[in-house]
Structure formats: C-alpha cells, structure tokens
Design an enzyme around this catalytic site. Structure first.
Site, PDB file in Angstrom:
ATOM      1  N   GLY A 162      44.430  39.233  42.061  1.00 22.33           N
ATOM      2  CA  GLY A 162      43.416  38.777  41.121  1.00 22.33           C
ATOM      3  C   GLY A 162      44.005  38.278  39.809  1.00 22.33           C
ATOM      4  O   GLY A 162      43.499  37.322  39.213  1.00 22.33           O
TER       5      GLY A 162
ATOM      6  N   ASN B  45      35.859  37.771  32.953  1.00 27.91           N
ATOM      7  CA  ASN B  45      36.269  38.806  31.997  1.00 27.91           C
ATOM      8  C   ASN B  45      35.440  38.773  30.721  1.00 27.91           C
ATOM      9  O   ASN B  45      35.623  39.603  29.840  1.00 27.91           O
ATOM     10  CB  ASN B  45      37.768  38.720  31.664  1.00 27.91           C
ATOM     11  CG  ASN B  45      38.075  37.592  30.693  1.00 27.91           C
ATOM     12  OD1 ASN B  45      37.328  36.621  30.594  1.00 27.91           O
ATOM     13  ND2 ASN B  45      39.173  37.725  29.958  1.00 27.91           N
TER      14      ASN B  45
ATOM     15  N   LYS C  60      42.683  48.131  24.663  1.00 29.24           N
ATOM     16  CA  LYS C  60      42.991  47.746  23.281  1.00 29.24           C
ATOM     17  C   LYS C  60      41.927  46.791  22.732  1.00 29.24           C
ATOM     18  O   LYS C  60      42.014  46.364  21.578  1.00 29.24           O
ATOM     19  CB  LYS C  60      44.349  47.039  23.198  1.00 29.24           C
ATOM     20  CG  LYS C  60      45.494  47.747  23.880  1.00 29.24           C
ATOM     21  CD  LYS C  60      45.798  49.089  23.263  1.00 29.24           C
ATOM     22  CE  LYS C  60      46.961  49.747  23.981  1.00 29.24           C
ATOM     23  NZ  LYS C  60      46.843  51.214  23.985  1.00 29.24           N
TER      24      LYS C  60
ATOM     25  N   LYS D  18      35.757  42.799  37.458  1.00 23.48           N
ATOM     26  CA  LYS D  18      35.695  41.359  37.175  1.00 23.48           C
ATOM     27  C   LYS D  18      34.921  40.569  38.234  1.00 23.48           C
ATOM     28  O   LYS D  18      34.303  39.554  37.921  1.00 23.48           O
ATOM     29  CB  LYS D  18      37.108  40.784  37.003  1.00 23.48           C
ATOM     30  CG  LYS D  18      37.784  41.270  35.708  1.00 23.48           C
ATOM     31  CD  LYS D  18      39.142  40.620  35.498  1.00 23.48           C
ATOM     32  CE  LYS D  18      39.799  41.190  34.240  1.00 23.48           C
ATOM     33  NZ  LYS D  18      41.094  40.524  33.958  1.00 23.48           N
TER      34      LYS D  18
ATOM     35  N   THR E  31      36.960  44.454  32.405  1.00 18.73           N
ATOM     36  CA  THR E  31      38.293  44.636  32.946  1.00 18.73           C
ATOM     37  C   THR E  31      38.195  45.379  34.280  1.00 18.73           C
ATOM     38  O   THR E  31      37.104  45.598  34.797  1.00 18.73           O
ATOM     39  CB  THR E  31      39.206  45.329  31.903  1.00 18.73           C
ATOM     40  OG1 THR E  31      40.541  45.338  32.390  1.00 18.73           O
ATOM     41  CG2 THR E  31      38.755  46.747  31.593  1.00 18.73           C
TER      42      THR E  31
ATOM     43  N   GLY F  34      53.560  37.524  42.910  1.00 21.54           N
ATOM     44  CA  GLY F  34      52.265  38.137  43.170  1.00 21.54           C
ATOM     45  C   GLY F  34      51.221  37.086  43.498  1.00 21.54           C
ATOM     46  O   GLY F  34      51.402  35.888  43.202  1.00 21.54           O
TER      47      GLY F  34
HETATM   48  P1  ATR Z   1      45.885  42.334  40.358  1.00 16.04           P
HETATM   49  O1  ATR Z   1      44.470  42.107  39.944  1.00 16.04           O
HETATM   50  O2  ATR Z   1      46.672  43.182  39.408  1.00 16.04           O
HETATM   51  O3  ATR Z   1      46.577  41.075  40.701  1.00 16.04           O
HETATM   52  P2  ATR Z   1      45.654  42.864  43.184  1.00 16.04           P
HETATM   53  O4  ATR Z   1      44.627  41.819  43.365  1.00 16.04           O
HETATM   54  O5  ATR Z   1      45.496  44.160  43.912  1.00 16.04           O
HETATM   55  O6  ATR Z   1      45.791  43.274  41.656  1.00 16.04           O
HETATM   56  O7  ATR Z   1      47.089  42.217  43.529  1.00 16.04           O
HETATM   57  C1  ATR Z   1      48.253  42.965  43.442  1.00 16.04           C
HETATM   58  C2  ATR Z   1      49.457  42.059  43.647  1.00 16.04           C
HETATM   59  O8  ATR Z   1      50.650  42.843  43.503  1.00 16.04           O
HETATM   60  C3  ATR Z   1      49.518  41.456  45.040  1.00 16.04           C
HETATM   61  O9  ATR Z   1      50.195  40.229  44.964  1.00 16.04           O
HETATM   62  C4  ATR Z   1      50.349  42.493  45.792  1.00 16.04           C
HETATM   63  O10 ATR Z   1      51.007  42.001  46.941  1.00 16.04           O
HETATM   64  P3  ATR Z   1      50.227  41.913  48.363  1.00 16.04           P
HETATM   65  O11 ATR Z   1      49.335  40.704  48.270  1.00 16.04           O
HETATM   66  O12 ATR Z   1      51.298  41.762  49.356  1.00 16.04           O
HETATM   67  O13 ATR Z   1      49.458  43.201  48.479  1.00 16.04           O
HETATM   68  C5  ATR Z   1      51.371  42.828  44.738  1.00 16.04           C
HETATM   69  N1  ATR Z   1      51.995  44.140  44.976  1.00 16.04           N
HETATM   70  C6  ATR Z   1      51.440  45.346  44.805  1.00 16.04           C
HETATM   71  N2  ATR Z   1      52.319  46.324  45.092  1.00 16.04           N
HETATM   72  C7  ATR Z   1      53.486  45.701  45.460  1.00 16.04           C
HETATM   73  C8  ATR Z   1      54.793  46.149  45.835  1.00 16.04           C
HETATM   74  N3  ATR Z   1      55.087  47.462  45.921  1.00 16.04           N
HETATM   75  N4  ATR Z   1      55.729  45.217  46.116  1.00 16.04           N
HETATM   76  C9  ATR Z   1      55.451  43.899  46.023  1.00 16.04           C
HETATM   77  N5  ATR Z   1      54.248  43.417  45.661  1.00 16.04           N
HETATM   78  C10 ATR Z   1      53.271  44.303  45.381  1.00 16.04           C
END
Ligand code: ATR
Length: 276
Positions: free
Chosen positions: A130, A86, A15, A65, A61, A127
């Site tokens: 990143g 970003n 967007k 990043k 994005t 979470g």
């Molecule tokens: P982003 O940049 O969107 O934060 P990322 O760095 O890959 O992407 O982080 C994804 C986050 O979502 C992490 O906290 C991940 O948990 P883990 O550290 O245990 O991998 C969480 N996450 C992804 N899928 C998940 C799921 N099915 N259930 C719970 N947490 C999830």
C-alpha cells in the site's frame, strides 16, 4: 474552533497532532486536532460520528486508508489511483472528499527539501504494498528514465504495476533478479517494505550501492533505519529517512483544509528534536 483528527489503530505514536498544531501556529489558525482509535472494523462509524458532530477534516493512517477510500463520497484523481485515502475533507455541499497526499509528501521532500532530481533518473523501489501504491503516480509524473519495483512476491508487484504502467517506464522484478543490474545502476533507491519496521531487510546485492547512490527510506525514527545503516556501511553518501515525507503529506492535507500551504522546514526540525 475548527475540529480535525487523525484516525488509526494504534494511534498513540502518531505525530500528526504535533505537526498540525505547529502548522496552525505558523498560519494563525485556531484548530483542535485530536487522535481517534476505533476498533479495526469501526472506521465508518467513527467517521460518521466525527463529521456528524461538526468535524471538518480527518487524516487517516493504518489500517484504515482503504476504509476511508470507501467512506468518501468523491475522490481526487490521485486518491483514485492510489486506491487509498489519507485525508478526508468536508465540502461546502456537505459531502466528504477523499484525497491522498502521500505521493505529494514523498516527491516534494525528495525534489524540494532534499533537492534530489527524479527526472531522467533510474529509480529502484523496494516493496509493492500500500505504501508504494500511494506514491507511484507522483513518482512517475516526475519522468524518471526507469522505475523498477522489486518485491518478494512478484505477482503482487505485477498486479500493482498494471495499474500504473500507462504513466511511465515501470518494470517489476523479484529481489533475486537485482544482481543482473550493473553495479551502481540506480541513481535512487527508495525502501518501502514493511520489513524494515521490524528491523529486517530484503536480500539486496551490495553492488546496488555506489558512493553517489541516493538512498531514501519511507520510514523514520530516532535512529537511522536498518536500510539506511546498510547503505551507509556500503558507502552511500546521500541518505534520508521519511520524516520529510510525513511532514510533507501533512502540509498538503493542511492546505486542502485551510487553503494555505504551511512551511515544512521548521516543523521538520522541531519534529526531529521531538524524536530524540
Ligand atoms: P505497506 O502499506 O506498509 O506497504 P503492505 O501493503 O502490507 O504494507 O506491504 C508490505 C510490503 O513489504 C510488501 O511489498 C511486502 O512484500 P510481499 O508483497 O512479498 O508481501 C514487503 N515485505 C514485508 N515483509 C517483508 C520481508 N520480510 N522481506 C521482504 N519484503 C517484505
């Protein structure tokens, strides 16, 4: 015409061209703002091409990043702590500055657009990826009473927290430990797991949600996110998705490039219409 672009892979969903065009209209800037979608290993080549051909600023994005962080000649303190960039901006001396405006976008959306208080509050962040790293400094600078990171993988949350623990009262837990908190303990819950993009929710105890629990999802969409629907079903009365964070981070990028802060509210309303 001044040239800007947003780089990601995929990029069609972005967007940012819409948002920056609205900001430019509002502030009478003449700009072009394009999309670019290099191969996943092609960020540096694209960035060199863009700045080499007169580009002035770039938004970055997923999944680039960290590439942008490495590409920048210098970094703002908040980008250094976020470990991710970003926003890239050409400087007067020809060098490229890397910044991260995501935390600014989140915190100004919460405190200014929504009018929620962070100071003195108990905050739960779901979470530890990143997306969380990009906002922790700005959240902690608001002086919450407590900021708890809950993550599926505890070690990942611990590693992340170690970078920020000097900034405030940061704790990490597994999801399985959340039932130990008293019902309604958290004033604000921010969902930042990528699970929600796939329509999944981490295992969360229902007692997290009280009527006054403020619920924020860093993602957004035409429909309420799965996290916000879950919170609503349990009676959470105050909820928001990440559309305001998106527009807020864009506004701060715009300010960095053009020296003028645009109005976020009308652009949020236009974008909300656009999504329908
Ligand atoms: P982003 O940049 O969107 O934060 P990322 O760095 O890959 O992407 O982080 C994804 C986050 O979502 C992490 O906290 C991940 O948990 P883990 O550290 O245990 O991998 C969480 N996450 C992804 N899928 C998940 C799921 N099915 N259930 C719970 N947490 C999830």
């Amino acid at each position: 015409t001044k040239h800007y672009q947003v780089v990601g892979n995929p990029i069609a969903q972005s967007k940012s061209p819409f948002i920056h065009a609205e900001f430019a209209k509002q502030t009478q800037q003449v700009i072009s703002y394009q999309r670019a979608c290099p191969e996943v290993d092609g960020f540096a080549i694209e960035a060199q091409r863009f700045f080499g051909s007169g580009g002035l600023g770039m938004n970055v994005t997923a999944p680039f990043k960290l590439d942008a962080y490495n590409f920048a000649d210098s970094l703002t303190p908040r980008a250094t702590l976020a470990g991710a960039v970003n926003t890239l901006a050409l400087q007067d001396d020809g060098s490229i500055l890397g910044d991260n405006t995501d935390g600014y976008g989140l915190v100004t959306d919460i405190t200014q657009q929504l009018g929620w208080t962070l100071k003195g509050k108990n905050i739960l962040v779901l979470g530890a990826g990143g997306a969380v790293r990009g906002v922790l400094q700005l959240l902690l600078e608001q002086r919450p009473a407590q900021l708890v990171l809950a993550n599926r993988t505890l070690a990942k949350a611990e590693a992340l927290a170690s970078v920020f623990t000097h900034l405030g009262p940061l704790e990490v837990v597994e999801f399985a430990a959340l039932p130990a908190f008293p019902a309604g303990h958290f004033d604000l819950i921010i969902n930042a797991t990528s699970a929600s993009l796939a329509g999944d929710l981490p295992p969360l105890p229902e007692a997290l949600i009280a009527p006054e629990t403020h619920c924020y999802d860093m993602t957004y969409g035409a429909q309420p996110t799965v996290f916000l629907r879950w919170a609503e079903s349990l009676g959470a009365g105050v909820r928001a998705d990440g559309l305001g964070m998106l527009v807020g981070q864009a506004a701060e990028s715009f300010r960095l490039w053009h020296g003028v802060m645009p109005e976020v509210k009308p652009v949020m309303a236009a974008l909300r219409q656009h999504l329908k």
